[in-house]
Structure formats: structure tokens, C-alpha cells
Design an enzyme around this catalytic site. Sequence first.
Site, mmCIF file in Angstrom:
data_model
loop_
_atom_site.group_PDB
_atom_site.id
_atom_site.type_symbol
_atom_site.label_atom_id
_atom_site.label_comp_id
_atom_site.label_asym_id
_atom_site.label_seq_id
_atom_site.Cartn_x
_atom_site.Cartn_y
_atom_site.Cartn_z
ATOM 1 N N GLU A 172 0.839 -1.191 0.000
ATOM 2 C CA GLU A 172 0.000 0.000 0.000
ATOM 3 C C GLU A 172 0.877 1.245 0.000
ATOM 4 O O GLU A 172 2.102 1.164 0.115
ATOM 5 C CB GLU A 172 -0.947 -0.012 1.208
ATOM 6 N N HIS A 208 -11.315 9.664 7.955
ATOM 7 C CA HIS A 208 -11.075 8.226 8.067
ATOM 8 C C HIS A 208 -10.447 7.811 9.394
ATOM 9 O O HIS A 208 -10.846 6.809 9.980
ATOM 10 C CB HIS A 208 -10.168 7.788 6.916
#
Length: 524
Positions: free
Chosen positions: A113, A349
Site C-alpha cells: 500500500e 477516516h
Amino acid sequence: MEIKTDFLVIGSGITGLLYALKVAKVGEVIIITKSTLEDATSSYAQGGIAAVMYSPDTYEKHIQDTLKAGAGLNDERIVRLTIYEGSERIKELIELGVSFDKNPDGTYNLAREGGHSEQRIFHHKDNTGEAIMQTLIHHVKKHSNIQIFENCLAIDLITQHHLGVKVTRETTNIECFGAYVLNINTNEIFKVLSQFTLLATGGCGALYQTTTNPQVATGDGIAMAKRACAYVENMEFIQFHPTAFYDPSSQPSFLITEALRGAGAVLKNHDGEEFMSRYHPAGSLAPRDIVARAIDHEMKIKGTDHVFLDARHISKKVLLDHFPNIYAFCLSKGIDMTRDMIPVAPAAHYQVGGVKTNEWAQTTIRYLFAAGEVACTGLHGANRLASNSLLETIVFGHRAAQKTIELFKHSIHPIPSIPDWNAEGTIKSEEKILITQSKRELQQIMSNYVGIVRSDLRLERALRRLKILYEETEDLYRRSVVNKDIVELRNMINTAYLIITQAQARKQSIGLHYNIDYLPSQAT
């Protein structure tokens, strides 16, 4: 009603459940959760857990990636111990029954990622958090030493303050004796008195209009800890996930995991241009703060509400094997990932800051621990590296349990007689519109003035408006019979105050705190 226990866990995410399982070996545990066990932010985590397992990856590489993403504001000692201990905690989850994806040869299928220099993300398809939660819930529900109180909301931590003692941040001997708890279904308020209390309440995404968090993420742990005079820090660093599915009518926003970009998906604007290469050499796999700001900038200069994530060149087999839930969700919205680009936009988030803790998850209040998103361990610095959040939950859930068990075995501290909740003079309010309107105003303030890009003027305006909401809400709280809505609104306002004031105090642009009045060349 008064209930006594050895260990009180407030919150039912991965941190709380893992801690509960460990301390239940030596004493009785009560878990308080304001919804159900399954409705925790942890269940929404798609990507996975970052941990070193195979060569050519090394602990040092993961450490340096974490420090770089955190802009050097990390506590390097905490970074090192977290990453060195992470592999053992992963093995522990596997022993409990968590099934991480494997390659045909039996090795773990590790993803990569943004911000990571190697493939090191353990995952279960695209619903890793849910897979871990289901395993832990299975074990928790069958443990005889664990009681679960669902649909119960902790209102306040109990300290000497509730005995009439003046408590301030300068008080050096604050002790936590448990919490006042609201049964949401009956509106009854009862006391849970405990030897040790763990805050595992998650973050505060619901402060914003668009968030990937469930609506239970209202900053409850932060607000309670602050009112109890615990130290709270780094709240200015709110992480916006760059790629949430764009659908203004849906809450929470559906997360499109960063692992999809790790598999080759590319961000594009409305002109079909791959734009991230103009912002960072890693392109669509740049660290999250950079990607979120780039998308925000593209949306503003193009006058659009979203950009696109293009996964059309990825084989359908890969999409179905590794991202089945995302594929199915997009299809339900009329988007076929093999033919259509996915509309995405940033959404609140992750709360990087939180209740300050040491390496054993101990807060500045005796007998009070905090771990997971609610805590500020020093691991993340100014910006959380992707998939380091679940790593932090399992490492510090374990460390909190270790220290708690050690203290519990050493001595039991006396708990004084605690008064019942005082509801004298309050009345049941029928003016729910006052709460819903204030909540809506708060979310607008935070989204418009305290979002991805900030300025001194925006923060000043946000604080001025927030003070009005604070005064109105405190007045309503004092006069009203307590209910879930007023408690959550109060907590949201308390948490928003910390985000704004700590953002004002940081006179630089760094990591997730991007203030146009203090661009890097001007930072002091």
C-alpha cells in the site's frame, strides 16, 4: 444500580476484544459497547495489517517507512517496539483462527500500500477487519469471565471529581474507578466500578459530513478522557482516506481500499488524465496525506465533486479474488470495475492523535488505559502509514493487557463509595430538533473549516462558531434527562474543540495538518 468488576472495557473493536480475552484469564471483565459487538470501526477496515514476515522486507525498512510517513514527529522508540513486536502478534491472531490470504505455495499473500517500500500487508480479501472481529467475537462470547453490555453508552469516567475533590490537569494523583453508563434502551444510568478501565472507543469520523467511519465514531473516549483531565495530544492530525466511493446520499462512505491501488489501480481526473505523477514520484501510491490533498486540489481546480479510480486494466480474476466486496458494492451502484472507472473522493477516516499513553497504554490517570484509535502512542507522528492502525491495535491491546495483569496480581486498590448519577432538576426534552440541527452545524463547520486544507482564518471562524454550539449544548445537557443523542453531541463538540485548538497551536504545515498560512517554506 451498581456493578463491580475487575476490568472494564469501553468499546468493542479489535483492541477491546483482544484485551478482554487476555485479562479474562485472571479476572472478571465487562465490555460496554453503545451498539452491537459487530458495529465497530474495526469491522470496516478493508486493507489489512502491516507487519514484517519475509525477505527482502526488514524491520528497519518498515520503521523507516513509518517515520517518513509520520514526518518525523513519531516517537521512534514506540515505532521500533511496535514493528518488532508486530510479527508475534500476527502469529497470535492466526493461532486464534484468523485466516489471512495465502499463495498457492502456502506463503502469505502480502499486499503493498501507499508509503510502503515492500509488500507486507496481511489481509483477508478486502474485509480484513471484519474477519479479525468475527474471530475475536466468537472467542469473547463463549468466555465465562466476560460479560457484554450492548446498547450501553459510557457517559463519564469516574474519578475523585465525583467525590467532590477538585481535579485539574495539574493534579498528579487522579484515579479512575470506572464509569457512569447509560442503557440506551431503557435510559437507565448505572455505575460500573472497576479496578482497571480500558478506553477502546475508536475515533471521531462522525464529526465530519463525509466519513468512512460508522456513525458511532463520535469521539466519546477523547471527550470523556479530556473531562477527566487526562492528556490529549496531536488531535490536529485527522487523516482523510483519499478514495471513498462518491455517493453523497450514503453514510458512512464506502471505503475503496488502498490495496486496490497497490494492485495497479490509477487515479484520474475528469479529463481522463493520470494526475498523481504531478504531485509525487510514487504516483497513486504516494502517502495518504499527499494523495488526499492532490485529489482535493484537482476537484477544486476542475470544479468537480470527485475524481476517478481506474481499475479497468486489472484482470477480472484478480478483482474477484482479492476485492470481492468492493466489486459487488460497485456493481450494486451500477459501476462495473472491469468497464467503468470508480468515482472517489476523500473522506474523514482516522484520528491520528488521542489520549496520550506510554509504551504500556497507560494514560496520565492511574488505572486508566487507552489503546487503538482513541490513543496517541507516538507511533503515527503527523500521518499514519497505511495498515499501521490494526498493527497498533494488536500490539497495544496486548501491552495494555500485560501491564494490567501485572498490576492486578500485585495489588487490589480500594474503590471508594461512589454516588449515584445525579439527575435532579432535569426534564425530558422533546426538542430533538435542537440536537440534530446542532450536529448538522458541527459537521458543516468541521468539513468546511477544519478539513484537508486549513488556514488561520478558517480555524478562527470554526472556533467562534463552535463556542456558540458548546454553550447551547451544555445548557441543554444540564437541563435535560440524559439520552444518547445529547451525550454524543456533547462529546463531538468537546472533541472538535480539541482538534481546532490544537490545529491553531501548530504553526506549521506538516503531515495531515496542512495550513496554507504556514506552507513548508514558511514553517517555523
